[in-house]
Enzyme design. Structure first.
Site, mmCIF file in Angstrom:
data_model
loop_
_atom_site.group_PDB
_atom_site.id
_atom_site.type_symbol
_atom_site.label_atom_id
_atom_site.label_comp_id
_atom_site.label_asym_id
_atom_site.label_seq_id
_atom_site.Cartn_x
_atom_site.Cartn_y
_atom_site.Cartn_z
ATOM 1 N N ASN A 8 -10.371 0.095 1.974
ATOM 2 C CA ASN A 8 -8.925 0.176 1.755
ATOM 3 C C ASN A 8 -8.656 -0.043 0.266
ATOM 4 O OD1 ASN A 8 -6.184 -0.162 1.569
ATOM 5 N ND2 ASN A 8 -6.007 -1.585 3.281
ATOM 6 N N CYS A 14 0.823 -1.222 0.000
ATOM 7 C CA CYS A 14 0.000 0.000 0.000
ATOM 8 C C CYS A 14 0.853 1.267 0.000
ATOM 9 C CB CYS A 14 -0.935 0.001 1.198
ATOM 10 S SG CYS A 14 -2.113 -1.352 1.150
ATOM 11 N N HIS A 53 -2.384 6.612 4.910
ATOM 12 C CA HIS A 53 -2.953 5.505 4.138
ATOM 13 C C HIS A 53 -4.256 5.068 4.804
ATOM 14 C CE1 HIS A 53 -3.712 1.786 2.270
ATOM 15 N NE2 HIS A 53 -3.276 1.040 3.266
HETATM 16 N N1 COA Z 1 -17.430 -9.673 10.979
HETATM 17 C C1 COA Z 1 -17.655 -10.134 12.209
HETATM 18 N N2 COA Z 1 -16.695 -10.703 12.960
HETATM 19 C C2 COA Z 1 -15.458 -10.789 12.428
HETATM 20 C C3 COA Z 1 -15.153 -10.327 11.149
HETATM 21 C C4 COA Z 1 -16.207 -9.750 10.414
HETATM 22 N N3 COA Z 1 -16.031 -9.268 9.163
HETATM 23 N N4 COA Z 1 -13.857 -10.557 10.902
HETATM 24 C C5 COA Z 1 -13.340 -11.134 11.994
HETATM 25 N N5 COA Z 1 -14.310 -11.288 12.928
HETATM 26 C C6 COA Z 1 -14.207 -11.868 14.263
HETATM 27 C C7 COA Z 1 -13.064 -12.843 14.377
HETATM 28 O O1 COA Z 1 -13.445 -14.110 13.910
HETATM 29 C C8 COA Z 1 -12.819 -12.820 15.861
HETATM 30 O O2 COA Z 1 -13.752 -13.627 16.500
HETATM 31 P P1 COA Z 1 -13.337 -14.564 17.746
HETATM 32 O O3 COA Z 1 -12.847 -13.616 18.787
HETATM 33 O O4 COA Z 1 -14.611 -15.242 18.062
HETATM 34 O O5 COA Z 1 -12.266 -15.444 17.201
HETATM 35 C C9 COA Z 1 -13.096 -11.385 16.252
HETATM 36 O O6 COA Z 1 -13.898 -10.838 15.187
HETATM 37 C C10 COA Z 1 -11.864 -10.541 16.434
HETATM 38 O O7 COA Z 1 -11.009 -10.763 15.328
HETATM 39 P P2 COA Z 1 -9.664 -9.998 15.169
HETATM 40 O O8 COA Z 1 -8.999 -10.399 13.897
HETATM 41 O O9 COA Z 1 -8.877 -10.074 16.437
HETATM 42 O O10 COA Z 1 -10.251 -8.509 15.026
HETATM 43 P P3 COA Z 1 -9.498 -7.155 15.068
HETATM 44 O O11 COA Z 1 -10.035 -6.318 16.136
HETATM 45 O O12 COA Z 1 -8.015 -7.323 14.985
HETATM 46 O O13 COA Z 1 -9.946 -6.507 13.696
HETATM 47 C C11 COA Z 1 -9.092 -6.153 11.474
HETATM 48 C C12 COA Z 1 -9.629 -7.156 12.470
HETATM 49 C C13 COA Z 1 -8.718 -6.902 10.208
HETATM 50 C C14 COA Z 1 -10.166 -5.120 11.181
HETATM 51 C C15 COA Z 1 -7.840 -5.460 12.081
HETATM 52 O O14 COA Z 1 -6.957 -6.412 12.581
HETATM 53 C C16 COA Z 1 -7.132 -4.600 11.113
HETATM 54 O O15 COA Z 1 -7.674 -3.625 10.639
HETATM 55 N N6 COA Z 1 -5.866 -4.902 10.794
HETATM 56 C C17 COA Z 1 -5.115 -4.161 9.836
HETATM 57 C C18 COA Z 1 -5.521 -4.587 8.487
HETATM 58 C C19 COA Z 1 -5.005 -3.665 7.439
HETATM 59 O O16 COA Z 1 -5.188 -2.501 7.536
HETATM 60 N N7 COA Z 1 -4.372 -4.232 6.422
HETATM 61 C C20 COA Z 1 -3.889 -3.528 5.326
HETATM 62 C C21 COA Z 1 -2.647 -2.810 5.719
HETATM 63 S S1 COA Z 1 -2.022 -1.953 4.398
#
Ligand code: COA
Length: 329
Positions: free
Chosen positions: A286, A116, A256
């Protein structure tokens, strides 16, 4: 010794596909809720490319608009750089389709893959080409059709990404406007945290790689999150130091658009007021390399970029890569 040339943006443009996919639409496809997506990522909706649209199609339209804005003919461009993580084909470069589609007949064209951070890297490369006298006018495009590389069964990733392209024309500056400093870096030891595992020479396409959906985005969201906040913060601080511009002189911060919580955390770390931090992730999701040129164009349309406005750009992405630019409008 000659003073280093300054390089500035003389035109911007962007293109997003017409089709909108809302969080409510996603609720019908996967086990998720509008509330979860909105609170975890800040995204309300994203654009989806048509089946017949590839990344270059989006880039050509964005590039055409940026050239019109700069009042230039395609033949006046000396180089076309396309930052992307979702190329039309493994080769030739998506930039070659863009060069031909635009009719930029005098320009060499190449892709730049830097996660990105790709558009920021492209801007820095364009600055280098112009300062070295290799090119006078460079078109830097960032375009993605990530929704075709998304695993629609993985709710942790498929809610995040969208399709879009943004572009800028970069030329030598003969006034005070332009890039004041940049900082860019990478750490390839963390490549496995955000990648598209198959389809290259490491794991060529087989029936098994397709069955295992290895041709889609794989991400350890939590890990990426932590690194993104830290690295965008560090890059911004370093670029500000190099420009000898203090944080309080930044009028607009364009981070970003990965996630509203990452954006907020970086803004807090840098102690930049919330109202100075540009956010459009709610409308596009994103869109990786496209988000910063889109933000620049939207800000120009809103007449928020006036002569003397100090802008800080920062990005982080797969690689990992990260970078920042301090810019005086
Ligand atoms: N809807 C509902 N629940 C969801 C879900 C969705 N779309 N995606 C994941 N979950 C659930 C998971 O299964 C997990 O459940 P569990 O606790 O029962 O196992 C729970 O939500 C928490 O998951 P987790 O991955 O820990 O969530 P998070 O708070 O880290 O948020 C992201 C996930 C992806 C939003 C976050 O990690 C993030 O934004 N990361 C950066 C990603 C990014 O920007 N990437 C590009 C960089 S350039």
């Amino acid at each position: 010794m000659d003073k280093k040339k300054r390089v500035k943006i003389t035109g911007t443009g962007f293109y997003v596909p017409d089709q909108i996919l809302t969080n409510a639409d996603l609720e019908k496809i996967i086990d998720t809720t509008d509330e979860w997506i909105l609170t975890r990522s800040g995204i309300r909706e994203r654009r989806i490319a048509r089946e017949d649209q590839a990344t270059s199609d989006l880039c050509i339209e964005a590039g055409r608009r940026a050239l019109e804005d700069a009042d230039l003919e395609p033949s006046e461009i000396d180089a076309v750089i396309v930052a992307t993580n979702s190329p039309d084909t493994m080769f030739p470069a998506t930039a070659c389709y863009v060069q031909s589609g635009l009719g930029a007949n005098h320009a060499p064209a190449f892709d730049l893959i830097a996660g990105c951070t790709g558009w920021i890297y492209g801007l820095i490369v364009a600055e280098g080409l112009i300062c070295a006298g290799t090119a006078r006018r460079v078109l830097v495009v960032g375009g993605e059709v990530l929704t075709k590389l998304t695993n629609w069964k993985d709710r942790g990733t498929c809610v995040l990404f969208g399709d879009a392209a943004g572009a800028a024309v970069v030329e030598e500056s003969h006034d005070e406007a332009g890039i004041l400093s940049h900082f860019w870096k990478a750490d390839g030891s963390l490549a496995g945290l955000l990648h598209l595992p198959a389809g290259g020479t490491r794991r060529p396409a087989t029936l098994q790689t397709v069955a295992e959906r290895l041709h889609t985005i794989h991400m350890k969201g939590n890990e990426v999150y932590k690194h993104a906040v830290k690295r965008m913060g560090e890059a911004s601080e370093e670029a500000l130091k190099r420009a000898q511009v203090s944080k309080d002189r930044i009028d607009i911060f364009i981070p970003h658009q990965a996630n509203s919580r990452i954006i907020e955390a970086v803004g807090e770390r840098l102690e930049i007021d919330r109202e100075k931090v540009y956010v459009n992730i709610d409308r596009y999701g994103n869109v990786s390399v496209a988000c910063i040129p889109i933000a620049l164009h939207e800000l120009r349309q809103a007449k928020k970029l006036r002569p003397g406005t100090h802008v800080l750009l920062a990005a982080f992405g797969a690689g990992f890569t990260w970078g920042a630019v301090v810019y005086r409008w």
